[in-house]
Design an enzyme around this catalytic site. Structure first.
Site, short mmCIF file in Angstrom:
data_model
loop_
_atom_site.label_atom_id
_atom_site.label_comp_id
_atom_site.label_asym_id
_atom_site.label_seq_id
_atom_site.Cartn_x
_atom_site.Cartn_y
_atom_site.Cartn_z
N HIS A 73 12.15 -0.09 6.97
CA HIS A 73 11.80 0.20 5.57
C HIS A 73 10.33 0.62 5.52
CE1 HIS A 73 12.35 -0.45 1.19
NE2 HIS A 73 11.11 -0.93 1.20
N ASP A 130 14.56 -5.89 -2.65
CA ASP A 130 13.27 -5.65 -2.01
C ASP A 130 12.15 -6.50 -2.61
OD1 ASP A 130 11.17 -4.60 -0.61
OD2 ASP A 130 11.18 -2.64 -1.59
N GLY A 131 11.62 -7.39 -1.78
CA GLY A 131 10.44 -8.17 -2.15
C GLY A 131 10.67 -9.67 -2.12
N GLY A 132 9.84 -10.36 -1.37
CA GLY A 132 9.87 -11.82 -1.36
C GLY A 132 11.09 -12.44 -0.70
N GLY A 142 9.47 -8.04 4.65
CA GLY A 142 8.22 -7.57 5.24
C GLY A 142 7.48 -8.70 5.92
N SER A 143 6.77 -9.51 5.10
CA SER A 143 5.96 -10.60 5.66
C SER A 143 6.79 -11.53 6.51
CB SER A 143 5.34 -11.43 4.54
OG SER A 143 4.91 -10.61 3.51
N ASP A 162 7.24 1.65 3.11
CA ASP A 162 6.75 1.55 1.73
C ASP A 162 5.59 2.51 1.51
OD1 ASP A 162 8.32 -0.50 0.46
OD2 ASP A 162 7.45 -1.89 1.91
N MET A 220 14.23 -4.22 -7.35
CA MET A 220 12.94 -4.82 -6.98
C MET A 220 12.94 -6.30 -7.38
SD MET A 220 11.36 -2.46 -5.42
CE MET A 220 9.93 -3.48 -5.08
N MET A 250 6.91 4.74 -3.74
CA MET A 250 6.31 4.15 -4.94
C MET A 250 5.15 5.05 -5.34
SD MET A 250 6.51 0.23 -3.65
CE MET A 250 6.72 0.78 -1.98
N PHE A 264 2.64 -4.59 -3.52
CA PHE A 264 2.08 -5.46 -2.48
C PHE A 264 3.18 -6.21 -1.74
CE2 PHE A 264 -0.92 -4.96 -5.93
CZ PHE A 264 -2.07 -4.55 -5.25
N GLY A 265 2.91 -6.47 -0.48
CA GLY A 265 3.80 -7.35 0.28
C GLY A 265 3.38 -8.79 0.02
N MET A 304 2.88 4.06 -0.97
CA MET A 304 2.18 3.73 -2.23
C MET A 304 1.01 4.68 -2.43
SD MET A 304 2.04 -0.35 -1.68
CE MET A 304 3.53 -1.31 -1.37
N HIS A 349 10.82 4.23 0.93
CA HIS A 349 10.73 3.76 -0.46
C HIS A 349 9.47 4.36 -1.08
CE1 HIS A 349 10.12 -0.04 -3.22
NE2 HIS A 349 10.38 1.04 -3.91
N SER A 359 10.25 -4.34 6.51
CA SER A 359 9.24 -3.43 5.96
C SER A 359 7.98 -3.50 6.80
CB SER A 359 8.90 -3.82 4.52
OG SER A 359 7.68 -3.20 4.16
C1 DX5 Z 1 6.74 -4.06 -2.44
C2 DX5 Z 1 7.47 -3.36 -1.31
C3 DX5 Z 1 8.28 -4.28 -0.46
C4 DX5 Z 1 7.43 -5.30 0.27
C5 DX5 Z 1 8.27 -6.28 1.01
O1 DX5 Z 1 6.05 -3.14 -3.18
O2 DX5 Z 1 8.33 -2.39 -1.84
O3 DX5 Z 1 9.07 -3.54 0.44
O4 DX5 Z 1 6.55 -4.70 1.17
O5 DX5 Z 1 7.41 -7.18 1.60
P1 DX5 Z 1 7.58 -8.77 1.45
O6 DX5 Z 1 8.85 -9.08 2.17
O7 DX5 Z 1 6.37 -9.28 2.11
O8 DX5 Z 1 7.68 -9.09 -0.01
ZN ZN Z 2 9.87 -1.46 -0.45
#
Ligand code: DX5
Ligand code: ZN
Length: 221
Positions: free
Chosen positions: A36, A179-181, A201-202, A38, A141, A72, A147-148, A40, A70, A11
C-alpha cells in the site's frame, strides 16, 4: 485478477526510507502480496509523503507484488498516468477530492488497472452509492487521512456494516479495504466486520521483526 481474501496490505509510509528495500523484502518474506503506497500532497491532507518515483522503485522490488496506490491528493486526474507508469495495479482516489468522481474512475480504468474510491470518516457512504457499480474497491478510512500511527476510529465498525449491506443489496462486486489504525489487537474484529483488505502501516513496519509481524497479523485474519 484473483486474490485470496482477506488480504493484508502493509503501508510503506511507516517503513524506514533509508532501508526501504530491505523493509519491503522482509514483509514479502512474511507472505505480503500487496504493498500500500500512501501519496500525500500537503493540500488535500496536511502532510507530504512521496511520489511516483518511489512507487516505481518499489514496484521493481518484486514482480509479483501488487501495487496499491492510495492518492490523498487534489486533482488526482493529473497524476493517474504517472502512477500507472510507475507500476500501480490499483489506484484509489478520494471522494472528497474528486468533483467529477465518475470521470476520475473511468480514467483509472482506461489503463486496464483496478480502481478504488476512498471515503473519509466524516463522509456519508450514500455519497458514493451512484458509483458503487463502477469501482473495484472502496477504501473505508478508519482514521483521518494524512498520518500513520493514529488510533482506529470505532465508528468504522458501523460504517463497515453499512457498506457490506449496500454491497449485498446492490449485488456489487467491490472489495472493501479498511485503512488506518489496524493492529494486532483489532485486525481480527475488523476482518470479522467485513473488511477484505486490511492496511497496516505502523503495526508492520515499526515492528522489530517485520517478517514475523506480517505472519502474526496474517494468522489473525
Ligand atoms: C493514512 C494512510 C494509511 C496509514 C496507515 O493517511 O492512508 O494508509 O498510513 O498507517 P497506520 O497503520 O500506521 O495507521
Ligand atoms: Zn492509505
Amino acid at each position: 485478477m484473483n486474490f485470496n481474501l482477506p488480504i493484508l496490505a502493509p503501508s510503506i509510509l511507516a517503513a524506514n526510507f533509508l532501508t526501504l528495500q530491505s523493509d519491503i523484502e522482509q514483509a514479502i518474506k512474511g507472505g505480503t502480496q500487496w504493498i500500500h503506497c500512501d501519496i500525500m500532497d500537503g493540500h488535500f491532507v496536511p502532510n507530504i509523503s512521496y511520489g511516483p518515483g518511489i512507487v516505481k522503485q518499489v514496484s521493481m522490488i518484486s514482480e509479483d507484488a501488487f501495487i496499491d496506490v492510495h492518492l490523498m491528493i487534489e486533482n488526482p486526474d493529473f497524476y493517474v498516468d504517472e502512477f500507472v507508469h510507475a507500476g500501480a495495479d490499483l489506484i484509489s482516489v478520494h471522494y472528497e477530492a474528486c468533483p467529477h468522481l465518475h470521470r476520475s474512475l473511468q480514467k483509472i480504468k482506461s489503463h486496464g488497472i483496478m480502481s478504488g474510491v476512498a471515503v473519509n470518516p466524516a463522509t456519508s457512504l450514500y455519497n458514493i452509492e451512484p458509483i458503487l457499480a463502477d469501482v473495484d474497491m472502496v477504501v473505508l478510512m478508519s482514521v483521518n487521512p494524512g498520518f500513520g500511527g493514529q488510533s482506529f476510529i470505532e465508528q468504522t465498525y458501523q460504517r463497515l456494516q453499512e457498506l457490506v449491506d449496500l454491497r449485498e443489496t446492490g449485488e456489487y462486486g467491490f472489495l472493501i479495504q479498511v485503512d488506518g489504525g489496524v493492529n494486532l489487537k483489532n485486525i481480527a474484529s475488523v476482518k470479522g466486520a467485513g473488511a477484505d483488505v486490511l492496511v497496516a502501516g505502523s503495526s508492520v513496519f515499526k515492528a522489530e521483526d517485520i517478517t514475523a509481524r506480517v505472519q502474526e497479523l496474517s494468522a489473525l485474519i
